[in-house]
Structures are given as C-alpha cells and as structure tokens.
Design an enzyme around this catalytic site. Structure first.
Site, short mmCIF file in Angstrom:
data_model
loop_
_atom_site.label_atom_id
_atom_site.label_comp_id
_atom_site.label_asym_id
_atom_site.label_seq_id
_atom_site.Cartn_x
_atom_site.Cartn_y
_atom_site.Cartn_z
CB SER A 121 -1.24 -0.32 1.34
OG SER A 121 -0.04 -0.61 2.63
N GLY A 122 2.18 0.60 -0.36
CA GLY A 122 2.93 2.28 -0.09
C GLY A 122 3.32 2.85 -1.38
CG LEU A 288 24.11 0.79 -9.92
CD1 LEU A 288 24.62 -0.37 -9.13
CD2 LEU A 288 24.83 1.14 -10.18
CG HIS A 348 21.36 6.76 -6.23
ND1 HIS A 348 20.87 5.38 -6.29
CD2 HIS A 348 19.81 7.97 -5.45
CE1 HIS A 348 19.66 5.51 -5.57
NE2 HIS A 348 19.11 6.50 -5.57
CD GLN A 485 17.12 11.62 -13.73
OE1 GLN A 485 15.61 10.43 -14.02
NE2 GLN A 485 16.81 12.73 -11.98
#
Lengths: 599, 597
Positions: A121-122, A288, A348, A485
C-alpha cells in the site's frame, strides 16, 4: 526459437548472442540432449541452474531454501557443463545461449514466479513497482505462470488492491489497442494478503496462498521489500522461515537505506545473512538501472575510441552531478534522518563512479563486474571533511511565489542541520586514476532537475591553436557528457573551426540525443531491475562487500559532520546551490561543467 | 589583440602565427638590406633573387605577407624611400593585417583575372571577389581587371559579371549598393595571352588606377594550361608591380605527369619565384578540410587515436552525380585520376596524415605534407581499379555513356572512376591502407573522409556483433560536401530491457549549428593569396612528390591500354572497387547497407 522472440526483455547475460539466435537451433538440440543425458539433472532443478547463470555459489542460496528432498548434485552438474563446454568449444557461444533458452522451453510451462510486494500500500509500490510489473507483463517479459501478491498490514480485498493498482497503470510504451485487455489480464493475476510484517503466522498464511497459485509446479518466489528499514529484518525472517519456495528459488529485493553508516549497515547485512544467502539478496540501486548508466559500460568497452582515453593520462576530472528542482515538500521525515550524502551520494553517485572507473572486467558476468567495482571502492581514500561542502536550502521568493526553506517542512526539526546539498571531491589511488579528482554534487531544491556524468579531458599538450583559447587552456578542453536524465543524451564537446574566412575556434557538440534517435520510450529503471531479479541477473545489484566498501568511504566524514555539528551553507530554493561548491572545485583546479556560462 | 579576434577575414596563420611580428621585422630588415644589391640591375635581379631566395626563405622560416620576390620586381627608384617608410612603424605593426594602417591607405591591390570571359571566372572568381568585398575583406584601394581575348567594354564586363553575383551571405538591405560599388571597381582589358604588348597596355591601365600608390598585383590565370607559361612570361615582364608584390594564381592541371609538371614548374620559375606562384587546389579551401587540422590538433580526444595503433583504414571519397555532359574535351585528356585523385584527394590525405607541424605557418605545414608524400610508395597497378560510365535508362530517361559525349573519342579509355589503395611507409601509418575513390556519374554527389578504427581488442561485447568484429568499429566521418558534417559512429546500447547494441552517431551537422552560409572555397583561397598566406597552396616540391606517386601508374594504365570497368550512369560505380577494398581488408564506409545517410 519461440523463446527468443521475446528477446527484448531478456537481460543480457541471457541473450547477448542475438546474432546467433537464428542459426543455433541444432546446437541447441544437441546441447539439450547432452545436458540431460550426461548429467541426469532433473528438469526441476534446471531453472535454479539457469537463473544462477553458471555461478557456483548461486546454488547454495537455492539449496538452502530447498527441501532436502531435492536431488541436488551441483558438482556433477558443474562438471557436466564443463564437459559440454569443452565438447562444444567451437560453438561455445551458442551452446551457452541455448543452455538458457532450452531450459526455458522445457520448464516454462512448469515453473511459476510469484512476486510478493511487501508494503503493497506504500507509495513506491504504487508509483513504481506495480507499474513496472505491468510494463514487463505488457511487453511479454514475465514468465507464463506469474502471480503478483500484495502484502501489507491494511485490510484489503483482492478487488480493492486491483482497484488501487489500476489507477497507476498506464500503457505508456506504445499505445497498442489491446492495452485495456492487457491491463485486465494483469490485474487478474494480482492478489492481496494482509498481515503483520513480523508475524511468521501471517507469512505462513501467505505461503499457503502462494502454494495454491503455484498448483504444485516449480515455485520461484521474489519478495520486494517496500517497507521502512526498521522492519526489514523482521520481514526477511518471516518470509524466509515461513514463505520460502520449497523447490525453486527465493529472492528478496531490498531498497535503500542500507543502514546509516558502516556499523548499522554491517549489522543489517549480518541480520539479513542469518536468513538469506548473499545470492538471495538483491540490493536495488535504481540509478544503476537507468538507461545511460547501463550504456556507460557499453560506451567504454565496445568503442575503441574511448578506452585509450580512459585514464589519468587524458582525463582531468570526472563530475557526477545530481540535482532535483524540488525540496522535501512536506515529506522530509525520512530524509532528515539521512541527508543528501546518504540518500544520493553514498549509493547512486558512488555506484556510477565505480562503474565509470573500474578496470575492464573479465566478462560481463555479475560477479566479474562487481569484483571490479569493489576494487575501485577499496582503492579510494575515505573522504575528508575539507573535501566536502554541505548546504541546505532556505526559503526564497520569486515572482510572487514563496518557496519554503527546508526547515519550513513540518516533518523536519526547526534546527535541523541535515544537508540537502553536498559536493565532495573523491580520489582513487590506483594506477589508472591517481590524482584525478572525481567530483560529486547532489542537491535538492536546485534550479534544474538533472543527473549527469561529465568527463573533462586534459588540454592538448603543445596545442598549435593555443592562441585561440585565451589564457586558460583548460577552458577549451574536450568534455564527454552522459546525461542520465532528463532527455537522455551523450555528447562530446569538441573544438572546431567556426565556418568562415577567419580562423576562430568554437566548442561544438558531437551529439547523440536519445529522443531523436530512439523514438520508443525508455523503460523505467524499475522494470529493468525487476526483470533482472526475476532472471537472477545480479550485475546491477549491490553486493555486501560493495556496500561495506562504500560505507567505509563515507562513514568517517558523516560522523565528523554530525559530531562537529557543521552548519550547512544556505542556498535559496531554486538556486544553483551554495557557492562553496565552486571553491571546492577550484581547490582541485576543476570547474563545474554544468554551471559554465555557456550552459 | 582585439583586431585579431574581430577581423573575420584574416586567414589563419596571420591570426595566430606566434612569431609574425618578429617575421615582419625580419622581413623589413631583409628588404632594406637587399635594396642596394639590385639597384638598377632589374634584369638580373630576378635571377639573383631566385638563387638567394632559397636561403633567405629558410632563414625567415616562412615569409608571409611580403615575399622577397616583391622587390625582385620592384624598380630600384621606388625602393629606398619606401623601405624607410616601412621601417618606421614597426612598433605599430599589426601582425594580423598584411600592411600597417598607414600603408594600407596608400597601397593598392589589383586583381587581374586572365581569362575573364571563361566559365570559372564567371561562376567562381568574380562572385568570390564580390563576396570578399561584401564582407569588407578586400583592401580599401582594390581594382578588379578582366583580361581576355574577346573585345569587351568595361560596361559589358560589368554586365556579364553582374549576372552571377549574388548576395548570398546574409541578405542585408544594402546588397545592390554594394554590388554597384563593386562593379565600379571592375574594368576590362582585351589582349592576346602571348603578347607582351597587350600586357604592357594592361600595365598602363593598372598604373592609372594605382595612381602612384604602392602597387600589389594578383594575377588569376583562368586559362587553359598550354598558355600558362606565355601569360606568366608576359605578365611578369610587362605587368609586374613596380614597388609592391606580384603574385600569380594558377589552377590545375599542373601538367599530366612528373615530366610535364616538372617542365611547367621550371618554365614558371623562369619568370616567377616560388613565393609568387600560388597553385590553387580549391578542395583545400573547403570548410571541413580546413577544419581537419583543427579537429586533430585542438582536441585531446583525437590525436592519441591518430595512428596505426587505432586506425584501421582511411577512406577518401569523392563522387559526382553527373557526367561530362558534353564538355568532356578537357577531361578526356586527363581522366579522373589526374583530375581528382592526384591533387584533391592526395592533398587531403597529406593533411590528414601529416605529423604535427612546428607551427601553423604555411612552410611548416607544407614541409610536413611533403614528408607524407615522400613516405608513400608509388601506386601499383594492382592497387588501382578504373571505371568508365556507360549509358543507362532509368524511369524512361536515358543517361548517356561517357563515350556518347560528342567531345569524347568513341574509343576513349579515359577513366571516369578510379579507386586506389595507397600506403604511407612511416612509423605512424605503416600498413594502414588509405583508400581513395573518385568518380563521375555516380548515384550521389559527395566528398568525405572516413576514418575506420580498429575493433576493440578483447571486446567484452563481441558476442553482440556477429562474426565480423570489424563491422562494428568506430568510424569518424568528415563530410566535406554536401551538408558539411562531422560524425563519429559509436556503439551504444539500444534503449530497452535487452542488451542489444547499435551504432549511433555522435553528430555535428554544420547546418544545424551554423545557420550562416559557409563561404565558398574560392573566397578563402583568393583572400589567402591576397594576404600572402600560402598554407593552402601547393608548393613545387609537393607537386613533384604528388606526381611521382601517380606517374608510373598513369603511364602503365595508358601503355597497357587497361580497359576500364564499365558502370551504369547513376550507379554506385564498378564493383571492382569492393574487391580492391576487400584485398586490403577494408569495407567502403559509404556503400554499406546500414548507412542511411
């Protein structure tokens, strides 16, 4: 080779050999025969073998979770593979390929995969996991017998779950007419079970339901833990004790944070390993899975023109830049506990750095790549306090709109010193990179949303054209930019002559703009990573020793920042970040590529 | 050095040459001291000069703006005061401008187009001169003279010229004004090419326009090669500048082989010194050819790759999509090898392959180019294939064969297509095939340089590439025409969940980045000649070396009457080119299936 027709889904260790797919069916038959006759492995065992991609240690995980009744003989199996390989030396590629596909053909109908989203439900589940699963289904990348289970504490019926899930599904890839149908088919495979995360009983209940769906077939189970870190261990314990697959594999995907520092991370790993083997743990770092991060290795290793340049001899510095154009926006509770360094840099950016800087691996196998990445991390010096600049955004009024400060966030303590921005200089003390600064920068509430890798090359020694460049030769060097991005792109800044009668030099880009070249939408990182986990491809997941090495680089400085209560440099919401970042760069004779005037 | 950056017209070496101010001083000095030597002895002066020239030449390293020959043709009287005058302002010397400010106002430039009624003059030379004028690149006092046998008035010349002038650069509103102003500077003189009297007459007219000011004269020989020498003789004897420089631009053909070229050079040198001869190769004036050196020497990422270690082969490709179209008379005597390969493509090859020069000065660059040419083996017959286009009917339209051209003999064996493999036997390039291909009446119009790199040793991704690793190597393409572009083919991953590799281009399309039109090669070259920038002109020893490579082959082709492989008009050329490439383990980059451009 029907199995190969859905080739676009496979991650590469399965089908890197696209070129031979049409020509190898005979070999394939042979291989299949040899495989079964000479080793006598049961068909039921095959999937585990297949998914383990010929790594020895991958059996153990499977075996551990298996029933003792399983006829396992990994040694013999390995030997037989060897035999087969030796026998087929000349066509070893197709043999390997067919090893996979043959297995698929034979067992496809008999094995099942159940993906259980723990914490269904997250937010992450709704926004990323279910849509990614649907996209995989839509692209025919999921095995024939798959089931998706949602698991969470809230009481919900299957229909309610489906209703909830359906809201976030889109047919983004390319609007085929059967999207609605596909969505219905997908939703029919989704079920829900509610329970406590720390209750073995509840998981036993789940196990029962899973077994129902498996209908006695070979059972493979993937648990996606989309839950807060403090209940990781409980969930893992319950799942492994009570809901592991009896005869197939069981894998667990874990999301960050993997601890707060070396100690807590190690404790987490230790706890996980009580219940899981290394091979069962899939630590996800969704960066990744980004297309251009995946492409980084391809660029380096499949182009002759880059590899010779990839060292301190030609590269002056490397910049890893991440910025978001929004703040915590009322959801800073989790963030405040971690800060930008733990949230972005330690995982990251450091992962990308390791991929960027690693030596050529022996092969593209997950363990070979991860071995090289660990070597990079272990060659690095822990970060010193003076090589770090931290910042925190403050409120800012622009065009009549007031942008809040970080501490205006109701979920953040008013006196929080948590950095929302950080820049750091890192060094790799190995032969390839000695002395080359790797600069990282990550921040929230900055002027743009961006993630990119910038490689600045040295200036041309004895440049014939240096009169054209003014006094600072470094300003006109080549630069390779990989924009992860938004708007995926690769471009190489080169100096060329401005067309015309004079001799003026100009910096232009050799461009590859993904949107222009590839009209198809690029899959979300989660799709790739989920598929990899299903297929047992571990290349993009973080191994325990990698994680340890990463923490040991950042833990001392994190501790020092907190102990000394270093006050972050404040920067206005929507700005370019604290100027301290420039001074940090200047100390290492670097200029941030993303903040140059020309940009 | 604000002037350097702002002047759009100055050619490169003037723009940077680090020692140019020193050079100027040195030049002034030699000029000064050499004056007395030829006092009054103008007849043998040129002689002495050509002898002393070589020594001085190297002494000065590269004599830029005011070649020594300038005073070999001076008359003694004007010399001294002028020399003094010129020595005074060395402090004010502007290295980027051929003449100092003070001098500029007083010097004049006359450009005489010999063969003014010809095609090249009309299509290229006059328009290029106008474009230079339009861009304010010509000196203040300039005059354009047309010279030809036809009787024409100034008015008629202007009328003729005006038809081919365009305001192409960017349509400013004053274009017509500018055109009128330009035409007012154009004059005409009729005369015979071999008549010293006619040139004396021309000299008179030139002097009128120069009105006693310092006179610089540029002769552009746009005439058939058989009258080159006559014109040069007459011009140098009768119409040389008395007190400034005299330069002569010569167009190809520079002979047909080593002997005839050597003979032509020898004859030219009877009347001109090396520094006065500007052998034009308009390909060297193309934007991307100019850019070749910039790319190589101002980018760190290319130079390390520029050798046999990384480059597998280099391809120089030239194709035209039309034939001789009724004008094959000249061509038939030369053929494609002499017309394109021995000059244009070989020059580009030399620029591409040369070692890093000491500086960007003309002599340094030409020295390096000669070294490349001299390191090459003469072409062998088996490394060449020749072709000739034949008639072809397509879509109801029929395209003529080369021998259908009424100006071409029916049994002509002249190649309209040729491909050749060349090798440079030096440390950098040993064993690397340089493939050339040039042809008429092919399917596209194109000129490009393709650099194919080796395959990645121990490529981790080799399984993605099929059996021929060389098919997926990097390739750098410099497209000279049409649509100037630079692109680098790289392997990257096809976006998506699989691991499929793809070749994409890292692109720089000039049209997209530089919307302004790129100047014609002739503009650049004319300006360079005016400014005394010799970098893009071919020196005698370069020419000799170039002919030495091709002459044995050309002779053998002609002696053995090698029959060209016929290919249809508008096709991709004879398949023999592929077999030649295959022999050297090369694949033509422009004809592979995957290439869509």
């Amino acid at each position: 080779m029907a199995a190969l027709s859905s080739i676009h889904c496979r991650s590469y260790s399965y089908s890197p050999f696209l070129f031979s797919s049409s020509s190898s069916s005979i070999n394939g038959q042979q291989f299949q025969r040899i495989n079964f006759s000479s080793s006598g492995i049961s068909k039921r065992f095959l999937p585990a073998k297949l998914f383990s991609q010929s790594r020895k240690n991958s059996y153990h995980g499977v075996v551990l979770m298996q029933d003792v009744a399983m006829p396992v003989n990994p040694v013999e199996n390995e030997a037989s593979f060897k035999k087969v390989k030796d026998g087929l030396l000349s066509s070893i590629t197709s043999a390997e390929e067919l090893k996979e596909t043959a297995g698929f053909d034979v067992n496809k109908d008999e094995s099942t995969v159940i993906i259980t989203v723990v914490g269904a439900s997250g937010d992450l589940a709704k926004k990323k996991i279910f849509p990614a699963l649907f996209a995989l289904y839509y692209e025919d990348c999921l095995p024939k017998h798959f089931t998706v289970f949602g698991y969470a504490r809230s009481k919900m019926t299957d229909a309610e779950l489906r209703n909830m899930v359906s809201k976030t599904l889109t047919c983004r890839i390319d609007k085929r007419e059967n999207c609605g149908e596909k969505m219905d088919q997908f939703l029919k495979r989704c079920f829900y079970d509610s329970g406590q995360y720390d209750s073995e009983e509840n998981f036993t209940q789940l196990d029962k339901k899973l077994k129902e769906h498996e209908g006695g077939r070979l059972s493979n189970r993937l648990f996606y833990l989309s839950i807060p870190p403090n209940i990781f261990i409980d969930a893992v314990r319950c799942a492994s004790m009570s809901a592991s697959s009896a005869n197939g594999w069981t894998r667990v995907i874990v999301e960050k944070p993997f601890g707060r520092d070396s100690e807590s991370s190690a404790a987490l790993t230790k706890a996980l390993k009580q219940y899981l083997e290394e091979d069962q743990i899939f630590r996800i770092d969704h960066y990744l899975g980004k297309e251009l991060v995946e492409n980084l290795s391809v660029l380096r290793f499949s182009n002759l023109i880059f590899e010779p340049l990839w060292s301190r001899q030609y590269i002056r510095n490397v910049q890893l830049i991440f910025s978001e154009d929004f703040g915590t926006e009322g959801r800073g509770g989790y963030f405040d506990h971690y800060g930008i360094i733990r949230d972005i840099m330690q995982n990251h950016l450091l992962q990308i750095l390791a991929l960027f800087a690693m030596e050529t691996p022996v092969s593209l196998d997950a363990e070979d790549i991860r071995n090289e990445k660990v070597k990079v991390l272990r060659s690095m010096r822990p970060i010193r306090l003076e090589d770090v600049v931290i910042g925190q955004y403050k409120s800012h009024i622009k065009g009549g709109i007031t942008y809040p400060a970080y501490t205006d966030d109701k979920t953040v303590p008013k006196d929080s010193l948590t950095p929302t921005f950080a820049a750091a200089a890192l060094f790799i003390d190995n032969a390839r990179w000695d002395g080359v600064p790797f600069l990282m920068k990550a921040g929230k509430a900055l002027h743009s949303k961006r993630a990119e890798i910038r490689v600045q090359f040295r200036h041309v020694p004895g440049n014939l054209y240096n009169r054209n460049f003014g006094t600072d030769l470094d300003r006109a060097t080549n630069e390779l930019v990989i924009r992860v991005q938004p708007d995926e792109a690769i471009y190489l800044k080169i100096n060329n002559k401005v067309p015309g009668l004079g001799m003026r030099l100009d910096c232009s880009n050799l461009n590859l703009h993904y949107a222009a070249r590839y009209s198809k939408e690029i899959p979300d990182a989660y799709e790739r990573l989920l598929l990899d986990a299903i297929e047992g491809e571990r290349r993009l997941f973080i191994r325990s020793d990698e994680l340890d090495a990463a923490w040991s680089l950042f833990t001392p400085v994190l501790k020092e920042l907190e102990e000394k209560k270093i006050i972050p440099e404040y920067y206005p919401y929507g700005s370019r970040g604290p100027v301290g970042a420039h001074y940090l760069a200047a100390r290492y004779n670097v200029k941030w590529g993303d903040l140059g005037a020309e940009q | 050095m604000a002037t350097r950056l702002t002047t759009p017209c100055s050619s490169s070496s003037t723009n940077f040459s680090p020692s140019s101010s020193f050079n100027n001083e040195a030049k002034l000095f030699t000029r000064f001291i050499s004056m007395p030597r030829k006092y009054g002895l103008s007849t043998w002066v040129s002689h002495i000069h050509s002898k002393t020239h070589a020594r001085k030449h190297f002494l000065l390293n590269s004599s830029n703006e005011h070649p020594l020959n300038a005073f070999s043709l001076q008359d003694g009287l004007a010399g001294n005061p002028l020399a003094k005058e010129r020595i005074e302002p060395p402090g004010k010397e502007r290295p980027s401008i051929p003449m100092s400010e003070a001098e500029k106002e007083e010097s004049t430039l006359s450009i005489t187009v010999v063969g003014a009624s010809g095609d090249l003059a009309n299509k290229k030379i006059f328009p290029a001169l106008f474009a230079l004028f339009y861009e304010d690149c010509l000196p203040e006092n300039f005059t354009v003279f047309g010279f030809a046998r036809t009787k024409l008035t100034d008015e008629e010349l202007r009328n003729m010229i005006s038809k081919t002038l365009t305001c192409r650069i960017d349509k400013r509103e004053n274009c017509d004004d500018k055109m009128d102003q330009f035409l007012k500077r154009c004059f005409y003189q009729a005369g015979q090419y071999n008549s010293e009297e006619s040139f004396l007459e021309l000299d008179k007219k030139l002097k009128e326009k120069e009105a006693g000011k310092l006179s610089n004269r540029l002769f552009y020989l746009s005439i058939p090669p058989n009258i080159f020498v006559d014109v040069v003789r007459c011009a140098s004897h009768r119409a040389s500048s008395a007190n400034g420089w005299t330069r002569v631009i010569v167009e190809k053909p520079f002979g047909r082989d080593s002997e005839s070229s050597g003979e032509l050079t020898r004859c030219l040198k009877q009347y001109l010194t090396e520094d006065q001869i500007f052998r034009i190769d308009h390909y060297l004036g193309k934007e991307l050819v100019e850019n070749l050196s910039v790319l190589r020497f101002s980018n760190l990422v290319f130079e390390p790759l520029w050798s046999r270690n990384y480059i597998r082969n280099v391809q120089l490709i030239f194709s035209e999509d039309f034939g001789t179209e009724g004008r094959g008379g000249y061509f038939d005597n030369y053929g494609i090898i002499r017309d394109i390969m021995q000059n244009h493509l070989l020059q580009i090859l030399a620029l591409f392959a040369m070692e890093t020069p000491v500086s960007l000065e003309a002599e340094d660059i030409r020295n390096e180019k000669v070294k490349v040419l001299r390191s090459m083996k003469p072409l062998k017959l088996e490394d060449v294939i020749v072709g000739q286009y034949k008639g072809h009917g397509k879509g109801g339209k029929s395209y003529p064969a080369y021998t259908d051209d009424p100006t071409v003999p029916k049994d002509s064996l002249t190649p309209t297509f040729a491909a050749a493999a060349l090798f440079i036997n030096n440390a950098r390039w040993d064993g690397i095939p340089f493939l050339m291909k040039a042809g008429k009446a092919l399917h596209v119009k194109r000129a490009e340089i393709r650099v194919q790199f080796r395959h990645v040793p121990g490529n981790l991704y080799k399984r993605n590439f099929g059996t021929d690793l060389d098919k997926a190597t990097n390739e750098l393409v410099l497209r000279v025409q049409p649509d100037e572009a630079i692109y680098l083919k790289i392997n990257n991953k096809v976006p998506g969940l699989g691991m499929r590799l793809d070749r994409s281009d890292l692109n720089l399309l000039y049209r997209a980045r530089y919307p302004k039109e790129i100047p014609d090669a002739y503009e650049r070259l004319l300006l360079d000649a005016i400014e005394g920038e010799r970098r893009l002109f071919i020196r005698s020893d370069e020419l000799d070396a170039a002919w030495a490579l091709f002459t044995p082959l050309l002779r053998e082709l002609e002696e053995k009457k090698i029959f060209p492989e016929l290919y249809p008009y508008g096709s991709r050329g004879p398949v023999g080119a592929h077999y030649l490439a295959a022999k050297h383990n090369v694949r033509w980059g422009d004809l592979s299936g995957e290439i869509y451009e």
